[in-house]
Structure formats: structure tokens, C-alpha cells
Design an enzyme around this catalytic site. Sequence first.
Site, PDB file in Angstrom:
ATOM      1  N   HIS A 289       8.880  16.448  26.774  1.00  0.00           N
ATOM      2  CA  HIS A 289       9.077  15.698  28.027  1.00  0.00           C
ATOM      3  C   HIS A 289       7.746  15.027  28.383  1.00  0.00           C
ATOM      4  O   HIS A 289       7.219  14.250  27.598  1.00  0.00           O
ATOM      5  CB  HIS A 289       9.585  16.695  29.078  1.00  0.00           C
ATOM      6  CG  HIS A 289       9.964  16.128  30.397  1.00  0.00           C
ATOM      7  ND1 HIS A 289      10.256  14.805  30.596  1.00  0.00           N
ATOM      8  CD2 HIS A 289      10.114  16.717  31.632  1.00  0.00           C
ATOM      9  CE1 HIS A 289      10.555  14.600  31.872  1.00  0.00           C
ATOM     10  NE2 HIS A 289      10.472  15.742  32.521  1.00  0.00           N
ATOM     11  N   HIS A 325      14.872   9.289  23.019  1.00  0.00           N
ATOM     12  CA  HIS A 325      15.134   9.617  24.418  1.00  0.00           C
ATOM     13  C   HIS A 325      16.585  10.054  24.544  1.00  0.00           C
ATOM     14  O   HIS A 325      17.449   9.520  23.856  1.00  0.00           O
ATOM     15  CB  HIS A 325      14.888   8.385  25.298  1.00  0.00           C
ATOM     16  CG  HIS A 325      14.685   8.722  26.734  1.00  0.00           C
ATOM     17  ND1 HIS A 325      15.729   8.913  27.593  1.00  0.00           N
ATOM     18  CD2 HIS A 325      13.551   8.938  27.445  1.00  0.00           C
ATOM     19  CE1 HIS A 325      15.243   9.218  28.777  1.00  0.00           C
ATOM     20  NE2 HIS A 325      13.932   9.259  28.720  1.00  0.00           N
ATOM     21  N   ASP A 381       6.063   7.189  26.862  1.00  0.00           N
ATOM     22  CA  ASP A 381       4.855   7.919  26.479  1.00  0.00           C
ATOM     23  C   ASP A 381       4.169   7.356  25.244  1.00  0.00           C
ATOM     24  O   ASP A 381       3.068   7.776  24.907  1.00  0.00           O
ATOM     25  CB  ASP A 381       5.200   9.398  26.224  1.00  0.00           C
ATOM     26  CG  ASP A 381       5.588  10.096  27.494  1.00  0.00           C
ATOM     27  OD1 ASP A 381       4.898   9.877  28.501  1.00  0.00           O
ATOM     28  OD2 ASP A 381       6.581  10.845  27.501  1.00  0.00           O
TER      29      ASP A 381
END
Length: 486
Positions: A289, A325, A381
Site C-alpha cells: 500500500h 492496483h 507510488d
Amino acid sequence: MHRVNILAGQVNTGAQVAPQTTGETITITDNRNGKQAVIPIQDNNIKAPDLKKLGLQSFDPGYMNTTCCVSRISFIDGGKGILRYRGIPIEVLATQSDFTETAFLLLRGELPTKPQLDEWKRDLMSHSMVHSDVATIISAFRYDAHPMGMFISAFAALGTLHPEQNPALTSQNIYDDFAVRNKQICRILGNATTIAAMVYRHRMGRPFNIPNSDLSYVENFLYMMDVYHEGTAFRPHPKLVKALDVLFLLHAEHELNCSTSAMRHLSSSGVDVYTSVAAAAGALYGPRHGGANEAVLRMLEKITNVDEFIDKVKNKKEKLMGFGHRVYKNYDPRAKIVRKIADEVFSVCGREPLIEIAMELEQKALNDEYFVKRKLYPNVDFYSGLIYKAMGFPTDMFPILFAIPRLVGWLAHWSEFLDDPDNKIYRPFQIYKGKVLEDYVPLDQRVSNNVDPKVLHVKRSAFNRRRDAALQQVKKGNDYEWNTDA
Ligand code: ACO
């Protein structure tokens, strides 16, 4: 084998179910016994409790297809790569709004008027000073403690310093009072950057700085980390303030991801909001995460040959961190914006050389069947860590830079949860496949069992090699001898 046939053809209005339609049903036939149940469909969902009519529950490890609340905070269309906060596209907010205004939008549901925005900024900044006991707690950590451990602990501690808001100590309805609720929102957001800056300074072995509430939220954060002798004359570079502000805005909310679900889960028990925030931050820290930004950088640093690394990923020996994702099966819209910010930051701080590896990885992965077939695209990210690195943040600070803005999303969901008439305690079920009923055999009658010795193994600390050697000696008179029986 037990089977339940879902008779899709019996959905009254066909396959394309529009949101918020009513009067639609699905008929489910239980082929074990021929029982049928007509179950209403609303918003393309059936209510799991309706399955009780057939004596059924739904099994969904990892919540791959489970809806647990109605929310009005953010909207994601993962197939199309769309993210909107309160209906406004993320691209529009990133170019026309800023983090503080967007935080108001997320928390209050509407963009603020000018007086509301001014007051909101004042409220946030006037809560930027933390209780001095938090400084003592952070100082007690080792210099190399992971910043997230300090951040999480600081928030758990903060709750103990404000017992007047704790439902366990006051009233279970304490947060129904909006003034109390808003006080916690302002304090948590106001304190967050100060705590994060303290964590950073502690890690660097530098004294803590007092917040400068004349500055903007992000400006003050950079100020508290970077100011030395200059005092209030110090001003962070505006391009870096802007870059971090947009990154904060992009990270502020993302519906029911792992940490926001944790926030709702904790809140459902009625625990104080500081404990819920600490737990949500814990969930965020995981490398699957929000810890992925740190993991991406560590991955990029060790790659020497991109093709070889991609082969390892395809052979499941490595994971391409920053890719994939649960919801986005298209380019994460935030990743596109983050990629553009990188150049702005490089123009001030110098180009981060790892960007070349990142770009080569991205380009090769996006053209490789493994990633194409699984719809794996860069997520937020993938590039954010490179920007943080270029800005001179230590790698282990990256998850903190995610956690600060995400507090907004957590608090928006907390507030929405408190007002939700369906806000029951979260309590899923399990399928029990363990032993049904066993006898308790007294210890002296137990000869063996089926426990695999491998699962009993406890890793021993290295100093035990010396201790074990020492303990194997036996005392003979004034001397020690090796215990050859041992
Ligand atoms: N690298 C290589 N393969 C991957 C990756 C990846 N990053 N992500 C998914 N896959 C593969 C899986 O191995 C699986 O392959 P299989 O069908 O051969 O078994 C398939 O794609 C589906 O993946 P799942 O793990 O089932 O997808 P899930 O939705 O459960 O996981 C997650 C999503 C956790 C984000 C995953 O993609 C991942 O671990 N990515 C890397 C970590 C990361 O970047 N996390 C940040 C997400 S964004 C955020 O939280 C802010």
C-alpha cells in the site's frame, strides 16, 4: 458440490444496471434444494444479508467484490483511469486548487467560500503546535527508528493527551457534537506536519523547530524540517512548496483502500479517533500500500539490468513495485500528474539519476505481454519516491509524506461513518474448517502430535552461540569443564 446459480437473465432490466435504480431484482436458485430467492438490486449491488433467505453468506477474502458502505467522498473508475474528489476531476484540482482547499472540499463536501477558506487555514495553522510530551516521546526513539513507527506512536500518544475527546472516558456520542469533531480534525491535521518534522529532525539528530503559523500548511512543513539559524526569515523554495502541495493533494483521498478501510474498521468499534488514525497509518505503511513509494526506491536502487529484472518479475521472483492496483486497470491518473511534477523538482534540486531506470522499466513493462495481460500500469507510488529522493528526503520518510495528506481522507471517512445511520460495528464472518470437537488430553498422557517441527522453530539471536557454549559447561570444584552429555 454445492452450487448456486445466479440467473443473470432474470435481472429485470438486463445487464447494464444504472446507478441508483430501484425496483430491479435478481432471482437466485439454490441448486441444492431448488429454493429460490428474489433479491433486490440497488446501485448494482445486492445486500449480502438478503442471501440469508437462502441460508447463504458470501465469501470474499481480500474484499475483491464487496461493498461495505455508501460514500460520497471520492469516485474512481478504475477501467477508465478516473479519480474525482466530491465530483471534481483530480486533474482539475491539481492545476486549480491546493491541498488546504481540497482538504476542505473532501471533509465538508463543497469548495469553501473565501471567508470559509481563510478560517479553515487559520484553524489548521493554529493547531500546528503539538503537546510537548509528544516531543519527549519522539526523543525516546532511537535515531534510526523507522519514521512510520514514530509517527504511528505519536498519534496513539496524542489521544492520551486529550482525554476530553475520548468516547471511552466521556460519552460514546461525544463526536456527534460537531465542535468536538472539528476540533479533532483540526488538531490531527495541524499536528501532523509538526510531528512529521519532529520525526525527521530526530532522525537527523537536530533539535525540533516551532511551527511558523504565518506560513501555508506545506510551506510550514518544509520550514520546520529545514530552518536552522535563519528563524522566521527562512522561506522554502516556492517551486518545491508547489510540488509537495500538489503531491499532498493527489494523496489526500482514495476511497476504501487498505488504510481507509482500517480507519472505518477501527472507528466502527467506537474507539477514539487518534487510535483509529494510528491504526490507519499502520495499514498505510505496508509495502503493498503506501509503503510502496519506499519499496519502489529500494527496488530501483538495486536494479542493474532492466531486462533481467523484468524477467525475474515475470518468473514471480520479484515484484515490480509501484505497478498494479486493485482498482485501476488503466494508468493511475495520479501517476500521470506525478510524472510531470518530477521535472519541476529536478529543475530546482537536480535530476535524480534513477529516473532513467524508472522510465526504461515503465516503457518495457507497458509493452510486455505479462503486464499488458494483467492490466498492470504504474500507480501513484512509481514516480513519487523519485521526487522525494530528488528533494533530499531519506527513503524511510516517504511513507510519512503519504500519510500526512491521507489523514484528510481518513478523517473525511471517519466523519461520514459517524453520520451514517448504517454505521454498525465491522464484524465479518469466517468459514470454520477446524476440528469440530476434541478431547482435552492431560499433559502426562500426550506422547506425540501432528505439529510440524518446522513451525515451532524460533530464530535465535547470535549471542546465544556464546551463551549456549557457556551454559554447556559444568562446575567441577573451582573449574568449569565441558558437559559432554549436553
Ligand atoms: N508486479 C508483478 N506482478 C504483479 C504486480 C506487480 N507489481 N501486481 C500484480 N501482479 C500480478 C500478480 O502476481 C497476479 O498475477 P497472476 O494472475 O499470475 O497470479 C496478478 O498480477 C493480479 O495481482 P493481484 O495481486 O491479484 O492483484 P491485487 O489487486 O490483489 O493487488 C496490489 C494489488 C497489491 C497493488 C499489487 O498490484 C501489488 O502488490 N503491487 C505492487 C505494490 C504497489 O505498488 N502497491 C501500491 C498500490 S497503490 C497504493 O496503495 C497507494
